[in-house]
Scaffold this motif. Structure first.
Motif, PDB file in Angstrom:
ATOM      1  N   ALA A  29      -4.072  40.590 111.014  1.00 52.22           N
ATOM      2  CA  ALA A  29      -4.583  39.691 109.983  1.00 52.22           C
ATOM      3  C   ALA A  29      -3.565  38.621 109.671  1.00 52.22           C
ATOM      4  O   ALA A  29      -2.402  38.711 110.067  1.00 52.22           O
ATOM      5  CB  ALA A  29      -4.903  40.480 108.712  1.00 52.22           C
ATOM      6  N   ASN A  30      -4.001  37.617 108.945  1.00 54.92           N
ATOM      7  CA  ASN A  30      -3.094  36.611 108.397  1.00 54.92           C
ATOM      8  C   ASN A  30      -2.765  36.983 106.968  1.00 54.92           C
ATOM      9  O   ASN A  30      -3.547  37.656 106.295  1.00 54.92           O
ATOM     10  CB  ASN A  30      -3.771  35.243 108.399  1.00 54.92           C
ATOM     11  CG  ASN A  30      -3.613  34.520 109.715  1.00 54.92           C
ATOM     12  OD1 ASN A  30      -3.507  35.134 110.764  1.00 54.92           O
ATOM     13  ND2 ASN A  30      -3.592  33.219 109.650  1.00 54.92           N
ATOM     14  N   ARG A  31      -1.642  36.485 106.480  1.00 53.79           N
ATOM     15  CA  ARG A  31      -1.264  36.703 105.095  1.00 53.79           C
ATOM     16  C   ARG A  31      -1.991  35.659 104.254  1.00 53.79           C
ATOM     17  O   ARG A  31      -1.731  34.470 104.374  1.00 53.79           O
ATOM     18  CB  ARG A  31       0.247  36.498 104.975  1.00 53.79           C
ATOM     19  CG  ARG A  31       0.931  37.394 104.014  1.00 53.79           C
ATOM     20  CD  ARG A  31       2.410  37.075 103.950  1.00 53.79           C
ATOM     21  NE  ARG A  31       3.212  37.745 104.952  1.00 53.79           N
ATOM     22  CZ  ARG A  31       3.497  39.057 104.914  1.00 53.79           C
ATOM     23  NH1 ARG A  31       3.044  39.828 103.960  1.00 53.79           N
ATOM     24  NH2 ARG A  31       4.241  39.592 105.852  1.00 53.79           N
ATOM     25  N   SER A  32      -2.944  36.081 103.456  1.00 52.75           N
ATOM     26  CA  SER A  32      -3.676  35.156 102.589  1.00 52.75           C
ATOM     27  C   SER A  32      -4.294  35.949 101.456  1.00 52.75           C
ATOM     28  O   SER A  32      -4.968  36.945 101.687  1.00 52.75           O
ATOM     29  CB  SER A  32      -4.787  34.461 103.379  1.00 52.75           C
ATOM     30  OG  SER A  32      -5.714  33.865 102.504  1.00 52.75           O
ATOM     31  N   SER A  33      -4.044  35.500 100.233  1.00 56.58           N
ATOM     32  CA  SER A  33      -4.607  36.212  99.081  1.00 56.58           C
ATOM     33  C   SER A  33      -6.035  35.764  98.801  1.00 56.58           C
ATOM     34  O   SER A  33      -6.795  36.457  98.127  1.00 56.58           O
ATOM     35  CB  SER A  33      -3.747  35.936  97.846  1.00 56.58           C
ATOM     36  OG  SER A  33      -3.805  34.552  97.512  1.00 56.58           O
ATOM     37  N   GLY A  34      -6.399  34.572  99.292  1.00 60.05           N
ATOM     38  CA  GLY A  34      -7.705  33.999  98.958  1.00 60.05           C
ATOM     39  C   GLY A  34      -7.717  33.277  97.620  1.00 60.05           C
ATOM     40  O   GLY A  34      -8.761  32.785  97.194  1.00 60.05           O
ATOM     41  N   ALA A  35      -6.550  33.182  96.971  1.00 57.48           N
ATOM     42  CA  ALA A  35      -6.509  32.602  95.622  1.00 57.48           C
ATOM     43  C   ALA A  35      -6.916  31.133  95.599  1.00 57.48           C
ATOM     44  O   ALA A  35      -7.699  30.711  94.740  1.00 57.48           O
ATOM     45  CB  ALA A  35      -5.110  32.773  95.025  1.00 57.48           C
ATOM     46  N   GLN A  36      -6.400  30.329  96.552  1.00 61.28           N
ATOM     47  CA  GLN A  36      -6.706  28.903  96.505  1.00 61.28           C
ATOM     48  C   GLN A  36      -8.179  28.636  96.838  1.00 61.28           C
ATOM     49  O   GLN A  36      -8.835  27.840  96.175  1.00 61.28           O
ATOM     50  CB  GLN A  36      -5.778  28.117  97.441  1.00 61.28           C
ATOM     51  CG  GLN A  36      -5.918  26.605  97.316  1.00 61.28           C
ATOM     52  CD  GLN A  36      -5.534  26.080  95.938  1.00 61.28           C
ATOM     53  OE1 GLN A  36      -4.384  25.890  95.621  1.00 61.28           O
ATOM     54  NE2 GLN A  36      -6.539  25.845  95.081  1.00 61.28           N
ATOM     55  N   GLY A  37      -8.701  29.329  97.847  1.00 60.25           N
ATOM     56  CA  GLY A  37     -10.114  29.148  98.205  1.00 60.25           C
ATOM     57  C   GLY A  37     -11.050  29.572  97.088  1.00 60.25           C
ATOM     58  O   GLY A  37     -12.059  28.910  96.808  1.00 60.25           O
ATOM     59  N   THR A  38     -10.695  30.660  96.435  1.00 58.52           N
ATOM     60  CA  THR A  38     -11.503  31.153  95.316  1.00 58.52           C
ATOM     61  C   THR A  38     -11.501  30.147  94.169  1.00 58.52           C
ATOM     62  O   THR A  38     -12.551  29.846  93.578  1.00 58.52           O
ATOM     63  CB  THR A  38     -10.955  32.521  94.843  1.00 58.52           C
ATOM     64  OG1 THR A  38     -11.050  33.426  95.939  1.00 58.52           O
ATOM     65  CG2 THR A  38     -11.728  33.066  93.654  1.00 58.52           C
ATOM     66  N   ALA A  39     -10.332  29.583  93.883  1.00 52.77           N
ATOM     67  CA  ALA A  39     -10.240  28.589  92.805  1.00 52.77           C
ATOM     68  C   ALA A  39     -11.048  27.338  93.145  1.00 52.77           C
ATOM     69  O   ALA A  39     -11.694  26.743  92.267  1.00 52.77           O
ATOM     70  CB  ALA A  39      -8.768  28.234  92.555  1.00 52.77           C
ATOM     71  N   ILE A  40     -11.052  26.946  94.401  1.00 56.73           N
ATOM     72  CA  ILE A  40     -11.818  25.759  94.810  1.00 56.73           C
ATOM     73  C   ILE A  40     -13.318  26.022  94.667  1.00 56.73           C
ATOM     74  O   ILE A  40     -14.060  25.187  94.138  1.00 56.73           O
ATOM     75  CB  ILE A  40     -11.448  25.359  96.259  1.00 56.73           C
ATOM     76  CG1 ILE A  40     -10.022  24.796  96.293  1.00 56.73           C
ATOM     77  CG2 ILE A  40     -12.444  24.339  96.812  1.00 56.73           C
ATOM     78  CD1 ILE A  40      -9.425  24.705  97.674  1.00 56.73           C
ATOM     79  N   ALA A  41     -13.767  27.173  95.110  1.00 61.29           N
ATOM     80  CA  ALA A  41     -15.191  27.508  94.978  1.00 61.29           C
ATOM     81  C   ALA A  41     -15.601  27.512  93.508  1.00 61.29           C
ATOM     82  O   ALA A  41     -16.663  26.994  93.135  1.00 61.29           O
ATOM     83  CB  ALA A  41     -15.459  28.872  95.617  1.00 61.29           C
ATOM     84  N   HIS A  42     -14.753  28.075  92.672  1.00 56.74           N
ATOM     85  CA  HIS A  42     -15.020  28.124  91.230  1.00 56.74           C
ATOM     86  C   HIS A  42     -15.115  26.712  90.648  1.00 56.74           C
ATOM     87  O   HIS A  42     -16.041  26.393  89.887  1.00 56.74           O
ATOM     88  CB  HIS A  42     -13.928  28.917  90.523  1.00 56.74           C
ATOM     89  CG  HIS A  42     -14.039  28.917  89.041  1.00 56.74           C
ATOM     90  ND1 HIS A  42     -14.878  29.773  88.361  1.00 56.74           N
ATOM     91  CD2 HIS A  42     -13.458  28.129  88.107  1.00 56.74           C
ATOM     92  CE1 HIS A  42     -14.795  29.508  87.070  1.00 56.74           C
ATOM     93  NE2 HIS A  42     -13.933  28.524  86.879  1.00 56.74           N
ATOM     94  N   ALA A  43     -14.178  25.850  91.029  1.00 60.33           N
ATOM     95  CA  ALA A  43     -14.140  24.483  90.481  1.00 60.33           C
ATOM     96  C   ALA A  43     -15.358  23.676  90.931  1.00 60.33           C
ATOM     97  O   ALA A  43     -15.909  22.887  90.158  1.00 60.33           O
ATOM     98  CB  ALA A  43     -12.850  23.797  90.915  1.00 60.33           C
ATOM     99  N   LEU A  44     -15.786  23.862  92.184  1.00 59.76           N
ATOM    100  CA  LEU A  44     -16.962  23.145  92.684  1.00 59.76           C
ATOM    101  C   LEU A  44     -18.225  23.618  91.961  1.00 59.76           C
ATOM    102  O   LEU A  44     -19.070  22.806  91.571  1.00 59.76           O
ATOM    103  CB  LEU A  44     -17.108  23.358  94.196  1.00 59.76           C
ATOM    104  CG  LEU A  44     -16.011  22.721  95.065  1.00 59.76           C
ATOM    105  CD1 LEU A  44     -16.074  23.272  96.489  1.00 59.76           C
ATOM    106  CD2 LEU A  44     -16.141  21.194  95.081  1.00 59.76           C
ATOM    107  N   ALA A  45     -18.324  24.928  91.762  1.00 65.19           N
ATOM    108  CA  ALA A  45     -19.487  25.474  91.046  1.00 65.19           C
ATOM    109  C   ALA A  45     -19.500  24.985  89.598  1.00 65.19           C
ATOM    110  O   ALA A  45     -20.561  24.714  89.032  1.00 65.19           O
ATOM    111  CB  ALA A  45     -19.470  27.001  91.110  1.00 65.19           C
ATOM    112  N   ALA A  46     -18.315  24.848  89.011  1.00 66.70           N
ATOM    113  CA  ALA A  46     -18.226  24.387  87.620  1.00 66.70           C
ATOM    114  C   ALA A  46     -18.736  22.958  87.475  1.00 66.70           C
ATOM    115  O   ALA A  46     -19.174  22.565  86.391  1.00 66.70           O
ATOM    116  CB  ALA A  46     -16.783  24.491  87.123  1.00 66.70           C
TER     117      ALA A  46
END
Ligand code: C5P
Length: 219
Positions: A29-46
Motif C-alpha cells: 500500500a501507499n502511506r495515505s491517511s485520506g485526510a486531504q481527499g476527505t476534506a476536499i469532498a466535504h468542502a465541495l459538498a458544502a
C-alpha cells in the motif's frame, strides 16, 4: 444539503490509498491517511455539489453528504471512476499504488524455512492520466495532486503536462514538513496560467479554498 455555488454540479473525488493484495492476508500500500481527499469532498459538498467519493481503505471516515464508493485496488478504483462519469469536475487526491503484485496468490503463502518469496510486479493504470486523456466525457476540469520530496514545482509542472490534467495541487511531503499524516498542508496550485503559492494552512482550509476555486472555474 443547502444551495451553494456548486449546486447541480457533479464532482468526482478519489481519496485514500489503494491496497494491492499479495495473498488473502497480505498487501502492499501507499502511506495515505485520506485526510486531504476527505476534506476536499466535504468542502465541495458544502458548496452544494453532488460528490462521488471513490475511496480506498483510509484512516479517516468519509464525510457526510457524499456518495461513497469503497474500493481496495487501483484497478477497482479506475473501474469505479469510469462508472461515475460523466462529471463536471474530477479531483484525484488518492495515493494510488503504482504497482500491483503480478500474480497474487489465492491462498496464503506459507512460511517455508529458508525460502523467501519473490514478488513480481505489474504496472497499475494511471487513473488521473486515463481520465485526463479521455475523448468522450472528459470532465471539464481535472485536478491532480503531486506529492514530492524534491524540486516540487518543476516536478509538478512536468506532471501536469505529462498527465494532461488542468490543475496540479503540489506539495512537499518531505518527512521534516510533518505534512504526511499531519493536519496542515502547504500547497502550490499549478494551472495553465502559472503557479500560486498558498500559505501553510489546515487541510480543511486548503480544501475550502480549492472548492471555491473549482466553483469559480465551473462558473
Ligand atoms: O505520478 P504520481 O503518482 O506522482 O501522480 C499523482 C497524481 O496522479 C495524483 O493526483 C494521484 O491521485 C494520481 N494517480 C492516479 N493513478 C495512479 C497514480 C497516480 O490517479 N496510478
Amino acid at each position: 444539503l443547502g444551495q451553494g455555488s456548486l449546486t447541480g454540479k457533479r464532482i468526482l473525488v478519489t481519496s485514500g490509498p489503494t491496497h494491492e493484495p499479495i495473498d488473502p492476508v497480505r498487501y502492499i500500500a501507499n502511506r495515505s491517511s485520506g485526510a486531504q481527499g476527505t476534506a476536499i469532498a466535504h468542502a465541495l459538498a458544502a458548496l452544494g455539489a453532488h460528490v462521488i467519493f471513490v475511496t480506498g481503505p483510509a484512516d479517516v471516515p468519509p464525510p457526510q453528504g457524499v456518495q461513497v464508493v469503497r474500493i481496495e485496488t487501483a484497478q477497482q478504483m479506475l473501474q469505479a471512476v469510469e462508472a461515475a462519469l460523466p462529471a463536471d469536475a474530477a479531483v484525484f487526491a488518492a495515493a494510488v499504488a503504482d504497482w500491483r503484485v503480478a500474480s497474487s496468490s489465492g491462498s496464503k503463502i506459507k512460511k517455508d524455512a529458508g525460502r523467501l518469496p519473490v514478488l513480481e510486479f505489474a504496472e497499475n493504470p494511471d487513473i488521473l492520466a486515463t481520465v485526463s486523456q479521455r475523448k468522450a466525457d472528459r470532465p471539464g476540469l481535472v485536478v491532480g495532486f503531486a506529492a514530492e520530496t524534491d524540486d516540487v514545482i518543476a516536478n509538478a509542472t512536468a506532471k501536469r503536462a505529462r498527465k494532461g490534467c488542468d490543475w496540479i495541487v503540489a506539495n512537499d511531503v518531505s518527512p521534516a514538513t510533518g505534512i504526511m499524516g499531519g493536519t496542515e498542508n502547504a500547497v502550490h496550485l499549478i494551472t495553465a496560467h502559472g503557479r500560486e503559492d498558498w500559505p501553510r494552512m489546515s487541510k480543511q482550509d486548503v480544501a475550502a479554498r480549492l472548492a471555491t476555486r473549482i466553483a469559480q472555474a465551473l462558473g
